[in-house]
Design a protein around this motif. Structure first.
Motif, short mmCIF file in Angstrom:
data_model
loop_
_atom_site.label_atom_id
_atom_site.label_comp_id
_atom_site.label_asym_id
_atom_site.label_seq_id
_atom_site.Cartn_x
_atom_site.Cartn_y
_atom_site.Cartn_z
N ALA A 78 0.82 -1.22 0.00
CA ALA A 78 0.00 0.00 0.00
C ALA A 78 0.85 1.26 0.00
O ALA A 78 0.31 2.37 0.02
N GLY A 79 2.19 1.10 -0.02
CA GLY A 79 3.05 2.26 -0.17
C GLY A 79 3.79 2.70 1.07
O GLY A 79 4.32 3.81 1.10
N VAL A 80 3.86 1.84 2.11
CA VAL A 80 4.58 2.20 3.34
C VAL A 80 5.82 1.32 3.46
O VAL A 80 5.72 0.10 3.52
N ARG A 81 6.99 1.95 3.49
CA ARG A 81 8.24 1.19 3.60
C ARG A 81 9.03 1.66 4.81
O ARG A 81 8.96 2.81 5.21
N TRP A 82 9.80 0.73 5.39
CA TRP A 82 10.60 0.97 6.60
C TRP A 82 12.07 0.76 6.27
O TRP A 82 12.43 -0.18 5.54
N VAL A 83 12.94 1.61 6.82
CA VAL A 83 14.39 1.43 6.71
C VAL A 83 14.99 1.65 8.09
O VAL A 83 14.76 2.69 8.72
N GLY A 84 15.74 0.67 8.58
CA GLY A 84 16.37 0.80 9.89
C GLY A 84 17.52 -0.17 10.02
O GLY A 84 18.08 -0.63 9.03
N GLU A 85 17.88 -0.47 11.26
CA GLU A 85 18.98 -1.39 11.55
C GLU A 85 18.44 -2.77 11.88
O GLU A 85 17.45 -2.88 12.61
N PRO A 86 19.08 -3.85 11.39
CA PRO A 86 20.20 -3.80 10.45
C PRO A 86 19.74 -3.34 9.07
O PRO A 86 18.61 -3.63 8.67
N MET A 150 12.64 1.80 -4.50
CA MET A 150 12.41 1.05 -5.72
C MET A 150 10.94 0.66 -5.90
O MET A 150 10.49 0.42 -7.03
N SER A 151 10.20 0.59 -4.81
CA SER A 151 8.77 0.25 -4.92
C SER A 151 7.90 1.51 -5.03
O SER A 151 6.68 1.41 -4.95
N ASN A 152 8.56 2.67 -5.21
CA ASN A 152 7.86 3.95 -5.36
C ASN A 152 6.87 4.18 -4.22
O ASN A 152 5.67 4.40 -4.43
N PRO A 153 7.36 4.16 -2.98
CA PRO A 153 6.45 4.28 -1.82
C PRO A 153 5.87 5.67 -1.67
O PRO A 153 6.46 6.66 -2.12
N HIS A 154 4.71 5.73 -1.01
CA HIS A 154 4.12 7.01 -0.66
C HIS A 154 4.66 7.51 0.67
O HIS A 154 4.70 8.73 0.92
N TYR A 155 5.08 6.56 1.53
CA TYR A 155 5.54 6.90 2.87
C TYR A 155 6.79 6.10 3.21
O TYR A 155 6.86 4.90 2.93
N HIS A 183 9.98 15.80 -3.15
CA HIS A 183 9.52 15.03 -4.32
C HIS A 183 8.20 14.31 -4.05
O HIS A 183 7.76 13.50 -4.87
N GLY A 184 7.58 14.57 -2.89
CA GLY A 184 6.24 14.05 -2.65
C GLY A 184 6.13 12.84 -1.76
O GLY A 184 5.03 12.32 -1.56
N VAL A 185 7.25 12.36 -1.21
CA VAL A 185 7.20 11.21 -0.30
C VAL A 185 6.90 11.72 1.11
O VAL A 185 7.44 12.74 1.55
N GLY A 186 6.02 11.03 1.82
CA GLY A 186 5.78 11.35 3.23
C GLY A 186 6.83 10.66 4.08
O GLY A 186 6.99 9.45 4.00
N ILE A 187 7.57 11.43 4.86
CA ILE A 187 8.68 10.90 5.64
C ILE A 187 8.37 10.99 7.13
O ILE A 187 7.95 12.03 7.63
N VAL A 188 8.60 9.88 7.85
CA VAL A 188 8.65 9.91 9.31
C VAL A 188 10.01 9.35 9.68
O VAL A 188 10.33 8.21 9.34
N TRP A 189 10.84 10.16 10.35
CA TRP A 189 12.17 9.66 10.73
C TRP A 189 12.43 9.88 12.19
O TRP A 189 12.15 10.93 12.75
N ALA A 190 12.93 8.83 12.82
CA ALA A 190 13.24 8.87 14.24
C ALA A 190 14.70 9.27 14.41
O ALA A 190 15.57 8.76 13.70
N GLU A 191 14.95 10.18 15.34
CA GLU A 191 16.31 10.67 15.56
C GLU A 191 16.57 10.95 17.04
O GLU A 191 15.67 11.37 17.75
N GLN A 192 17.82 10.72 17.45
CA GLN A 192 18.25 11.12 18.78
C GLN A 192 18.73 12.56 18.79
O GLN A 192 18.69 13.24 19.81
N PHE A 193 19.26 13.03 17.65
CA PHE A 193 19.92 14.33 17.57
C PHE A 193 18.99 15.36 16.94
O PHE A 193 18.65 15.26 15.76
N PRO A 194 18.56 16.34 17.72
CA PRO A 194 17.45 17.18 17.28
C PRO A 194 17.76 18.28 16.28
O PRO A 194 16.91 18.61 15.46
#
Length: 241
Positions: A78-86, A150-155, A183-194
């Protein structure tokens, strides 16, 4: 309505809630930074958003549809992809082979998708035939993001993309993240450094002990609210929107 959202979420592990009544939404083109110290619940929130973790209470929606019970593969389609560790890359494969793995759900469009990723991530183009394991940490992070693209995600849900990177390299990754939002992607990114995250985001959510203590445009998030999250001091009244 086009947005990825969670409302009133309670979720955690082994019967213990890590997140307590958390609400967040992101629309295509927005960049939402989730800030807070280790243990605040940032990674847990991104796992809920991407469908990797079931919720005990609350709802998750994609573009208005209730997808609270969906598994990760359905959320990805449905267009939601996750990137993290590992990082989900294969060191022995080339950059281009890693990208092709990311495009497995749309094999007929792999050529077009690969070229689109190279246009967004120009630093990867000259490395296309290099093994992923030979790349620098920053380049590997970009490859992991490119694989998701590569899957052209929305988020995109990005879990601490700064991890293991030198500050100057993280600055490059942060610029990429804000470019993707443009470019139109909805981004949610978690960070320790503000500081860099605030500078590159359109909205900020601050977590402390699994609860939202501040939410709003970067300029409305005060130092006192960040100190409340990171140092455990008393929070100032939050701007919740």
């Amino acid at each position: 309505m086009s947005e990825l959202a969670v409302t009133g979420i309670f979720a955690g592990y082994g019967g213990t809630d890590v997140l307590r009544d958390v609400t967040l939404d992101v629309s295509p083109g927005q960049c939402v930074a989730v800030l807070g110290p280790n243990g605040a619940g940032k990674s847990t929130l991104l796992k809920v958003l991407s469908g990797q973790l079931r919720v005990r209470e609350g709802t998750r929606t994609i573009d208005g549809a209730d997808v609270t019970s969906w598994r990760p593969y359905k959320a990805a389609r449905a267009g939601v992809r996750w990137v993290g560790e590992p990082r989900p890359i294969y060191p022995s494969l080339t950059v281009e082979e890693n990208l092709a793995i990311g495009g497995v759900v749309a094999r007929r469009e792999i050529k077009e998708a690969t070229e689109r990723v190279y246009r967004l991530l120009e630093a990867l183009r000259p490395k296309r035939h290099d093994r992923a394991g030979s790349l620098s940490g920053g380049q590997q992070q970009m490859l992991a993001i490119g694989q998701a693209l590569m899957s052209n995600p929305h988020y995109l849900c990005l879990d601490e993309p700064s991890l293991g990177l030198a500050p100057v390299v993280f600055g490059e990754v942060a610029r990429l993240i804000s470019d993707l939002a443009e470019h139109g992607v909805g981004i949610v990114w978690a960070e320790q450094f503000p500081e860099i995250a605030k500078a590159r985001s359109t909205h900020v959510v601050v977590l402390s002990a699994g609860a939202v203590i501040a939410s709003g445009p970067p300029g409305e998030i005060s130092d006192a609210q960040l100190e409340a999250a990171y140092l455990g001091t008393r929070a100032q009244p939050s701007t919740v929107s």
